[in-house]
Motif scaffolding. Structure first.
Motif, PDB file in Angstrom:
ATOM      1  N   ILE A 244       2.532  -6.040  -6.896  1.00  0.00           N
ATOM      2  CA  ILE A 244       2.393  -4.860  -7.764  1.00  0.00           C
ATOM      3  C   ILE A 244       0.923  -4.503  -7.957  1.00  0.00           C
ATOM      4  O   ILE A 244       0.544  -3.327  -7.923  1.00  0.00           O
ATOM      5  CB  ILE A 244       3.077  -5.101  -9.121  1.00  0.00           C
ATOM      6  N   VAL A 245       0.063  -5.521  -8.144  1.00  0.00           N
ATOM      7  CA  VAL A 245      -1.377  -5.266  -8.308  1.00  0.00           C
ATOM      8  C   VAL A 245      -1.935  -4.568  -7.069  1.00  0.00           C
ATOM      9  O   VAL A 245      -2.665  -3.570  -7.162  1.00  0.00           O
ATOM     10  CB  VAL A 245      -2.137  -6.579  -8.575  1.00  0.00           C
ATOM     11  N   ALA A 246      -1.575  -5.093  -5.893  1.00  0.00           N
ATOM     12  CA  ALA A 246      -2.066  -4.493  -4.650  1.00  0.00           C
ATOM     13  C   ALA A 246      -1.572  -3.057  -4.492  1.00  0.00           C
ATOM     14  O   ALA A 246      -2.343  -2.153  -4.130  1.00  0.00           O
ATOM     15  CB  ALA A 246      -1.619  -5.340  -3.460  1.00  0.00           C
ATOM     16  N   LEU A 250      -3.770   0.428  -4.465  1.00  0.00           N
ATOM     17  CA  LEU A 250      -3.684   1.333  -3.308  1.00  0.00           C
ATOM     18  C   LEU A 250      -3.324   2.747  -3.739  1.00  0.00           C
ATOM     19  O   LEU A 250      -3.968   3.715  -3.307  1.00  0.00           O
ATOM     20  CB  LEU A 250      -2.658   0.806  -2.305  1.00  0.00           C
ATOM     21  N   TYR A 251      -2.285   2.894  -4.597  1.00  0.00           N
ATOM     22  CA  TYR A 251      -1.903   4.261  -4.947  1.00  0.00           C
ATOM     23  C   TYR A 251      -2.877   4.885  -5.931  1.00  0.00           C
ATOM     24  O   TYR A 251      -3.018   6.111  -5.976  1.00  0.00           O
ATOM     25  CB  TYR A 251      -0.449   4.357  -5.421  1.00  0.00           C
ATOM     26  N   SER A 252      -3.606   4.072  -6.696  1.00  0.00           N
ATOM     27  CA  SER A 252      -4.647   4.630  -7.562  1.00  0.00           C
ATOM     28  C   SER A 252      -5.807   5.166  -6.729  1.00  0.00           C
ATOM     29  O   SER A 252      -6.324   6.258  -6.983  1.00  0.00           O
ATOM     30  CB  SER A 252      -5.147   3.562  -8.542  1.00  0.00           C
ATOM     31  N   LEU A 253      -6.212   4.400  -5.716  1.00  0.00           N
ATOM     32  CA  LEU A 253      -7.273   4.863  -4.818  1.00  0.00           C
ATOM     33  C   LEU A 253      -6.848   6.111  -4.059  1.00  0.00           C
ATOM     34  O   LEU A 253      -7.638   7.034  -3.853  1.00  0.00           O
ATOM     35  CB  LEU A 253      -7.646   3.747  -3.836  1.00  0.00           C
ATOM     36  N   SER A 254      -5.574   6.135  -3.641  1.00  0.00           N
ATOM     37  CA  SER A 254      -5.069   7.306  -2.929  1.00  0.00           C
ATOM     38  C   SER A 254      -5.096   8.534  -3.834  1.00  0.00           C
ATOM     39  O   SER A 254      -5.480   9.629  -3.410  1.00  0.00           O
ATOM     40  CB  SER A 254      -3.644   7.044  -2.439  1.00  0.00           C
ATOM     41  N   ALA A 255      -4.683   8.367  -5.100  1.00  0.00           N
ATOM     42  CA  ALA A 255      -4.681   9.488  -6.041  1.00  0.00           C
ATOM     43  C   ALA A 255      -6.090   9.987  -6.307  1.00  0.00           C
ATOM     44  O   ALA A 255      -6.338  11.194  -6.403  1.00  0.00           O
ATOM     45  CB  ALA A 255      -4.013   9.066  -7.349  1.00  0.00           C
ATOM     46  N   ILE A 256      -7.048   9.057  -6.405  1.00  0.00           N
ATOM     47  CA  ILE A 256      -8.442   9.440  -6.667  1.00  0.00           C
ATOM     48  C   ILE A 256      -9.009  10.240  -5.508  1.00  0.00           C
ATOM     49  O   ILE A 256      -9.779  11.184  -5.691  1.00  0.00           O
ATOM     50  CB  ILE A 256      -9.291   8.171  -6.903  1.00  0.00           C
ATOM     51  N   SER A 257      -8.614   9.887  -4.284  1.00  0.00           N
ATOM     52  CA  SER A 257      -9.186  10.539  -3.096  1.00  0.00           C
ATOM     53  C   SER A 257      -8.775  11.997  -2.962  1.00  0.00           C
ATOM     54  O   SER A 257      -9.365  12.734  -2.179  1.00  0.00           O
ATOM     55  CB  SER A 257      -8.778   9.769  -1.840  1.00  0.00           C
ATOM     56  N   THR A 428       2.526   6.474  -1.485  1.00  0.00           N
ATOM     57  CA  THR A 428       2.545   7.932  -1.603  1.00  0.00           C
ATOM     58  C   THR A 428       3.480   8.398  -2.714  1.00  0.00           C
ATOM     59  O   THR A 428       3.206   9.387  -3.396  1.00  0.00           O
ATOM     60  CB  THR A 428       2.964   8.575  -0.267  1.00  0.00           C
ATOM     61  N   SER A 429       4.590   7.677  -2.919  1.00  0.00           N
ATOM     62  CA  SER A 429       5.515   8.043  -4.001  1.00  0.00           C
ATOM     63  C   SER A 429       4.856   7.855  -5.361  1.00  0.00           C
ATOM     64  O   SER A 429       4.884   8.747  -6.218  1.00  0.00           O
ATOM     65  CB  SER A 429       6.792   7.196  -3.925  1.00  0.00           C
ATOM     66  N   ALA A 430       4.271   6.682  -5.574  1.00  0.00           N
ATOM     67  CA  ALA A 430       3.617   6.404  -6.848  1.00  0.00           C
ATOM     68  C   ALA A 430       2.382   7.282  -7.028  1.00  0.00           C
ATOM     69  O   ALA A 430       2.078   7.728  -8.144  1.00  0.00           O
ATOM     70  CB  ALA A 430       3.234   4.926  -6.923  1.00  0.00           C
ATOM     71  N   ASP A 431       1.670   7.533  -5.935  1.00  0.00           N
ATOM     72  CA  ASP A 431       0.503   8.411  -5.977  1.00  0.00           C
ATOM     73  C   ASP A 431       0.897   9.803  -6.456  1.00  0.00           C
ATOM     74  O   ASP A 431       0.283  10.368  -7.370  1.00  0.00           O
ATOM     75  CB  ASP A 431      -0.116   8.473  -4.574  1.00  0.00           C
ATOM     76  N   SER A 432       1.940  10.373  -5.857  1.00  0.00           N
ATOM     77  CA  SER A 432       2.362  11.728  -6.237  1.00  0.00           C
ATOM     78  C   SER A 432       2.851  11.763  -7.677  1.00  0.00           C
ATOM     79  O   SER A 432       2.608  12.736  -8.401  1.00  0.00           O
ATOM     80  CB  SER A 432       3.458  12.222  -5.289  1.00  0.00           C
TER      81      SER A 432
END
Length: 533
Positions: A244-246, A250-257, A428-432
């Motif tokens: 979950i941490v990983a 990953l999705y936090s970095l994706s959202a920031i980008s 991508t799901s959590a990012d969106s």
């Protein structure tokens, strides 16, 4: 005037945000999570009772509502309003069609494709609820058509209809992109101050956070099994926390980008991977039989879509419909705010007809082909007795696709591909979802502050860890489905609001076409009037 990101004050880490919505969402979520963490059995009991009550007493309503929304979505797309754009008449799409459709698959749907691609058709084959005896040849097309129902027009239309209702007023009138704006056709400029619209924003935000928890929960199931199957690593509780941490990082970095560098790139790459994977399974397996399964299942789906769509099990002799179709519709309804809201954000410049074709019909057909190929392959293996896939799925939902791949060449490589694709779909799901929550908190800003996206990305990951360790993850998932269930009614008001706006804008854009080009003169008018003598 279009609300641009730069028009918002970036005077803090979180940017210019909606403090009442932010704190009310945080408090409501915290209360649910605290109960789930410290007394998960109580929350699970209450949530399960509420879900059972909704399914048994109002299941007919959810079935009727989803069926009507399918009809409404298709009518809007192929009516005279289909030529209207999501935006100004001269707006062009922000993303290419392939990237746009790829992003649709990645904001919540892709995880289910990998997790249920084998499991659901196999379940309906072995436990067929109607039209055929379980485990027989006649049960195969029935199993596929039921799966097509759950992953076809109903699901895609519900998500995308909410997207239409949000995107049209937001892009057409330059309004902030929050859920409440979908009621603009009914409330007008009072939308942002209306208590009803604010309540819709709150329910949508809370349901979205529950949706992220669901995605992470499903992801842990699949990734945990993947570690064991591919790498012979037993994760345990500490390992699951690490997963979950990983994922959260990953999705936090994706959202920031940002959308174009994060979700768009990952979604496009992953959909290409999935297409290649699906084609390999199709052509490495019994291609002729699988294509026949697809064509037959598709035909049965079209031929039986009305009775299946409206079947509500009047005598309630079994609980099948409550834990399959009605449960699916509750999930779809509770996820519709964040999936629909994210779809709205990426759909500027599309006509309504184009939207329905590429965001509903084509994805629905692709979904059916996917389930026919994977489900048909799994059923074939089960019938041949080569591998007991159904037994494996009953023991661990995440095992289905990996066990199936053991019957194919280069199974190790294929398993790694599936594992990698699952990770990307979860990201991508959590990012969106995090991007959508950040938009809501940022007063509907199209580009929320980095701090806001990072806050919700890390916060949801932390919540998932707390719930995982306490055993309350499933309880909160169930609670989020119950919390989002009122959207079945809200969507109806959204559609009503949209239709009012469509009538107004169609008259504005195309009304002159229907007007006579020649206005009668006073003399000709006098000839047409009867004489007074």
């Amino acid at each position: 005037m279009m609300l641009k990101p730069e028009s918002l004050k970036k005077d803090s880490f979180l940017g210019d945000y909606d403090k009442p919505l932010f704190w009310s969402t945080t408090i409501v979520t915290a209360l649910i999570v605290l109960l789930g963490a410290f007394n998960p059995d109580v929350l699970k009991d209450y949530a399960s009772q509420a879900q059972t009550f909704l399914s048994q007493k109002f299941g007919w309503f959810y079935i009727l509502a989803l069926a009507l929304y399918v009809l409404a979505g298709l009518w809007i797309g192929f009516s005279r309003y289909g030529s209207l754009k999501l935006g100004k008449p001269d707006d062009s799409p922000e993303f290419s069609t392939f990237t746009w459709v790829s992003m649709l698959f990645s904001c919540g749907i892709g995880v289910g494709f990998l997790l249920w691609g084998v499991a659901e058709p196999l379940n309906h084959y072995m436990q067929t609820p109607y039209m055929a005896a379980p485990g027989t040849e006649a049960a195969i097309p029935v199993a596929l058509q039921i799966t097509f129902l759950h992953w076809g027009l109903h699901t895609w239309t519900a998500y995308c209809l909410v997207g239409l209702c949000i995107a049209f007023p937001a892009f057409r009138y330059g309004k902030p992109m929050n859920i409440g704006i979908a009621l603009y056709g009914l409330l007008g400029e009072k939308t942002h101050s209306s208590g009803w619209a604010r309540l819709v924003d709150l329910i949508g935000a809370v349901a979205t956070i529950g949706g992220i928890a669901t995605v992470l929960g499903l992801g842990v199931i699949s990734i945990d099994y993947g570690f064991s199957h591919i790498f012979n690593i037993e994760t345990g509780s500490l390992g699951k926390v690490g997963i979950i941490v990983a994922l959260a990082l990953l999705y936090s970095l994706s959202a920031i980008s940002g959308l174009k560098r994060g979700v768009a790139f990952l979604s496009t790459a992953n959909v290409i991977i999935i297409i290649c994977f699906g084609l390999f399974i199709l052509f490495a397996g019994d291609t002729n039989t699988l294509l026949r399964h697809f064509v037959t299942g598709f035909g049965n789906y079209l031929g039986n879509i009305l009775p299946m769509s409206f079947w509500a099990d009047p005598l309630q002799k079994t609980g099948w419909i409550n834990w399959w179709t009605i449960f699916y519709w509750l999930v779809v309804i509770s996820w519709s705010p964040f999936v629909g809201g994210f779809v709205a954000r990426i759909s500027r410049g599309r006509t309504l007809k184009e939207f329905i074709i590429f965001a509903v019909i084509i994805p629905a057909i692709c979904s059916m082909l996917w389930f026919a190929v994977l489900g048909g392959s799994a059923i074939g293996v089960e019938v041949a007795g080569e591998v007991k896939i159904f037994e494996a799925v009953q023991n661990n939902l995440g095992s289905g696709i990996y066990v199936l791949l053991e019957t194919f060449p280069i199974s190790k490589l294929l398993s790694i591909v599936v594992f990698t694709s699952m990770v990307i779909f979860i990201v991508t799901s959590a990012d969106s979802a995090c991007f959508f929550v950040a938009m809501q908190m940022s007063k509907g800003s199209y580009e929320p502050a980095v701090g806001m996206k990072l806050t919700w990305g890390l916060l949801t990951g932390l919540l998932a860890i707390v719930l995982l360790l306490s055993g309350g993850l499933q309880a909160v998932q169930t609670a989020s489905i119950v919390a989002g269930s009122p959207f079945a009614i809200v969507i109806g008001f959204m559609v009503w609001s949209l239709i009012r706006l469509l009538k107004k804008e169609y008259a504005k854009d195309f009304g002159h076409i229907n007007k006579p080009t020649h206005q009668p003169t006073q003399a000709s008018e006098s000839l047409q009037k009867p004489s007074s003598t």
